[in-house]
Motif scaffolding. Structure first.
Motif, PDB file in Angstrom:
ATOM      1  N   ILE A   1       6.601 -12.559  11.113  1.00 23.68           N
ATOM      2  CA  ILE A   1       6.209 -12.040  12.427  1.00 23.68           C
ATOM      3  C   ILE A   1       4.808 -12.515  12.772  1.00 23.68           C
ATOM      4  CG2 ILE A   1       5.624  -9.946  13.712  1.00 23.68           C
ATOM      5  CD1 ILE A   1       7.894  -8.552  12.169  1.00 23.68           C
ATOM      6  N   PHE A   2       3.880 -12.365  11.817  1.00 25.94           N
ATOM      7  CA  PHE A   2       2.505 -12.762  12.119  1.00 25.94           C
ATOM      8  C   PHE A   2       2.408 -14.267  12.317  1.00 25.94           C
ATOM      9  CE2 PHE A   2      -1.961 -13.750  10.756  1.00 25.94           C
ATOM     10  CZ  PHE A   2      -2.551 -13.252  11.904  1.00 25.94           C
TER      11      PHE A   2
ATOM     12  N   GLN B   1       9.746  -6.620   2.884  1.00 24.13           N
ATOM     13  CA  GLN B   1       9.009  -6.238   4.086  1.00 24.13           C
ATOM     14  C   GLN B   1       7.805  -7.148   4.296  1.00 24.13           C
ATOM     15  OE1 GLN B   1       8.459  -1.968   3.144  1.00 24.13           O
ATOM     16  NE2 GLN B   1       9.159  -1.589   5.233  1.00 24.13           N
ATOM     17  N   ARG B   2       7.085  -7.431   3.224  1.00 21.22           N
ATOM     18  CA  ARG B   2       5.912  -8.294   3.354  1.00 21.22           C
ATOM     19  C   ARG B   2       6.300  -9.678   3.857  1.00 21.22           C
ATOM     20  NH1 ARG B   2       3.865  -4.748  -0.595  1.00 21.22           N
ATOM     21  NH2 ARG B   2       5.227  -5.528  -2.232  1.00 21.22           N
TER      22      ARG B   2
ATOM     23  N   TRP C   1      -3.161  -8.733  12.341  1.00 18.08           N
ATOM     24  CA  TRP C   1      -1.918  -8.028  12.662  1.00 18.08           C
ATOM     25  C   TRP C   1      -1.746  -6.843  11.722  1.00 18.08           C
ATOM     26  CZ3 TRP C   1       3.051  -6.914  10.693  1.00 18.08           C
ATOM     27  CH2 TRP C   1       3.995  -6.558  11.659  1.00 18.08           C
TER      28      TRP C   1
ATOM     29  N   VAL D   1       7.045  -3.322  16.506  1.00 18.50           N
ATOM     30  CA  VAL D   1       6.875  -3.349  15.051  1.00 18.50           C
ATOM     31  C   VAL D   1       5.422  -3.335  14.596  1.00 18.50           C
ATOM     32  CG1 VAL D   1       9.083  -4.430  14.557  1.00 18.50           C
ATOM     33  CG2 VAL D   1       7.096  -5.865  15.052  1.00 18.50           C
ATOM     34  N   GLY D   2       4.477  -3.584  15.501  1.00 21.09           N
ATOM     35  CA  GLY D   2       3.083  -3.632  15.062  1.00 21.09           C
ATOM     36  C   GLY D   2       2.147  -3.927  16.201  1.00 21.09           C
TER      37      GLY D   2
ATOM     38  N   HIS E   1      -2.102  -6.247   7.620  1.00 21.98           N
ATOM     39  CA  HIS E   1      -1.295  -7.299   7.001  1.00 21.98           C
ATOM     40  C   HIS E   1      -2.068  -8.591   6.766  1.00 21.98           C
ATOM     41  CE1 HIS E   1       2.324  -9.228   5.651  1.00 21.98           C
ATOM     42  NE2 HIS E   1       2.116 -10.227   6.490  1.00 21.98           N
TER      43      HIS E   1
ATOM     44  N   ALA F   1       4.034  -2.157   4.666  1.00 21.82           N
ATOM     45  CA  ALA F   1       5.003  -2.786   3.764  1.00 21.82           C
ATOM     46  C   ALA F   1       4.956  -2.127   2.396  1.00 21.82           C
ATOM     47  CB  ALA F   1       4.707  -4.274   3.639  1.00 21.82           C
TER      48      ALA F   1
ATOM     49  N   ALA G   1       1.032  -3.622  10.782  1.00 23.68           N
ATOM     50  CA  ALA G   1       2.419  -3.172  10.893  1.00 23.68           C
ATOM     51  C   ALA G   1       2.463  -1.668  11.157  1.00 23.68           C
ATOM     52  CB  ALA G   1       3.179  -3.486   9.614  1.00 23.68           C
TER      53      ALA G   1
ATOM     54  N   TYR H   1       6.983  -9.433   7.548  1.00 24.23           N
ATOM     55  CA  TYR H   1       5.739  -9.354   8.304  1.00 24.23           C
ATOM     56  C   TYR H   1       5.006 -10.689   8.314  1.00 24.23           C
ATOM     57  CZ  TYR H   1       6.307  -4.238   8.291  1.00 24.23           C
ATOM     58  OH  TYR H   1       6.776  -2.955   8.485  1.00 24.23           O
ATOM     59  N   ASP H   2       5.097 -11.438   7.224  1.00 24.73           N
ATOM     60  CA  ASP H   2       4.520 -12.786   7.202  1.00 24.73           C
ATOM     61  C   ASP H   2       5.112 -13.633   8.331  1.00 24.73           C
ATOM     62  OD1 ASP H   2       2.841 -12.424   5.028  1.00 24.73           O
ATOM     63  OD2 ASP H   2       4.253 -13.251   3.568  1.00 24.73           O
TER      64      ASP H   2
END
Length: 399
Positions: A343-344, A336-337, A325, A303-304, A208, A331, A327, A340-341
């Motif tokens: 989360i990171f 989803q992206r 990071w 999740v990752g 990611h 994604a 996933a 993840y943005d």
């Protein structure tokens, strides 16, 4: 925190690590319910010179970091033929490629003519052209083109490809030894940690994002921040780590020179009185963090995974950190992206603004302190293991 003698550290010294399954969750639940943690047999004294000696820092680079396999890239960063990434590792520019047959290569990114760098950044390319005199190399480092070839008619081109470092691709990473004439045996290096890593299928994760930082702390001291939960309420009290994870509680297993630590989430206590089922999956009940000797941290969540590799900078009490990071499920949509943005961003903020806001104070302490040693507690069993392994490789006596 109180200590329950019938639970404390019985598992840490067993002959084999607990498998990654319900039995590991059972261990973590027992620790949570008894308000204790796996512990080392005793405290450990660590001389300040272990962290601040410049000659030792040079020995660490020459005898360890340039002689054992270290992960230089995630498989997911070069998923397709002709993908490439250029990375700086211990000051070396590495060109990491995937050739047309799918084989990964780790090449020193220095033209064999006058030493300029044929590649930069990342992308997908079949050829790399030196910006100084136009020498051309392919993804395996083979010299393919020489402008003004008449000036080099006596040269055997096969002898002037980019220098390739020993490397292996396995368990979702490209590993390399940073010395061209060295051997590499990744399975020997990882030992029982190899099959443990294989269970995660990191090669199928989606890469990611990544961030880099430098810090005024020993690279060994920085790694140690990921080997204990003693600091959680003090450093991470206002973030997701502090709010979701039990403080000073962890289940610990060694894999030779490497280790695994499970930090139970607060909700693990809800399993009390229930029978093992799908929700007893340890990945759902704890943060599972690996130290892969010498410099890799893998911090797994449901999740990752955070991939954190830490290396010394130019002094004993400075380091570089690469925090990335991946996933568990790559994604496929903008939604989803975006998730993840977020989360990171959260996990990187914890590393950057919490761990690496505190750690430079530790660096200052080992630079300026006038005491002769640090004292590691029994509850810092993972840190003790890191120090013991490193000290053993360097011939340092500990007490």
């Amino acid at each position: 925190m109180t200590t329950s003698p019938d639970v404390t550290s019985l598992y840490a010294h067993s002959s084999a690590p607990t498998p990654l399954g319900p039995q590991l969750t059972r261990r973590a639940l027992d620790l949570a319910l008894t308000h204790t943690t796996d512990m080392a047999p005793d405290t450990l004294r660590v001389p300040l010179s272990y962290y601040n000696d410049e000659k030792l820092r040079d020995l660490e680079e020459s005898a360890i970091l340039r002689r054992v396999p270290i992960p230089v890239l995630a498989t997911a960063q070069i998923p397709a033929p002709f993908d490439y990434v250029v990375r700086s590792v211990l000051g070396d520019s590495l060109l990491i490629t995937r050739d047309r047959d799918g084989t990964a290569h780790v090449l020193l990114n220095y033209c064999r003519h006058r030493g300029a760098m044929p590649a930069c950044g990342s992308g997908n390319s079949r050829r790399f052209t030196c910006p100084y005199h136009g020498w051309v190399y392919d993804t395996a480092g083979i010299l393919k083109g020489v402008p003004g070839a008449a000036g080099f008619e006596s040269m055997n081109r096969d002898d002037y490809g980019l220098v390739e470092l020993p490397s292996e691709e396995k368990y979702g990473f490209v590993w390399a030894v940073l010395t061209a004439d060295a051997d590499i045996d990744l399975d020997d290096h990882l030992g029982s940690m190899g099959p443990e890593l294989a269970q995660w299928n990191y090669q199928d994760f989606g890469y990611h994002d990544e961030r880099f930082l430098t810090s005024e702390v020993s690279w060994k001291g920085a790694l140690e921040a990921f080997a204990e939960g003693y600091h959680f309420p003090f450093v991470h009290g206002e973030s997701v780590i502090g709010m979701n994870t039990l403080a000073n509680t962890h289940v610990y297993d060694e894999f030779g020179d490497h280790h695994r630590i499970g930090f139970p989430f607060n909700w693990i206590n809800q399993l009390e009185g229930t029978e093992p089922a799908d929700n007893w999956d340890p990945v759902a009940q704890m943060g599972i963090i690996y130290w892969v000797y010498p410099n890799l941290i893998l911090a797994n969540s449901p999740v990752g995974v955070e991939v954190i590799d830490i290396l010394p900078e130019k002094s004993a009490t400075t380091c570089t950190v690469r925090h990335s990071w991946m996933a568990r499920y790559p994604a496929t949509t903008d939604e989803q992206r975006s998730m993840y943005d977020e989360i990171f961003a959260q996990v990187h903020a914890a590393v950057r603004d919490e761990d690496f806001t505190m750690l430079p104070q530790c660096g200052e302490g080992v630079r300026r302190g006038q005491h002769d040693h640090m004292l590691l507690g029994r509850n810092e069993i993972g840190v003790q293991h890191m120090v013991s392994v490193m000290a053993g490789k360097l011939g340092i006596a500990l007490h």
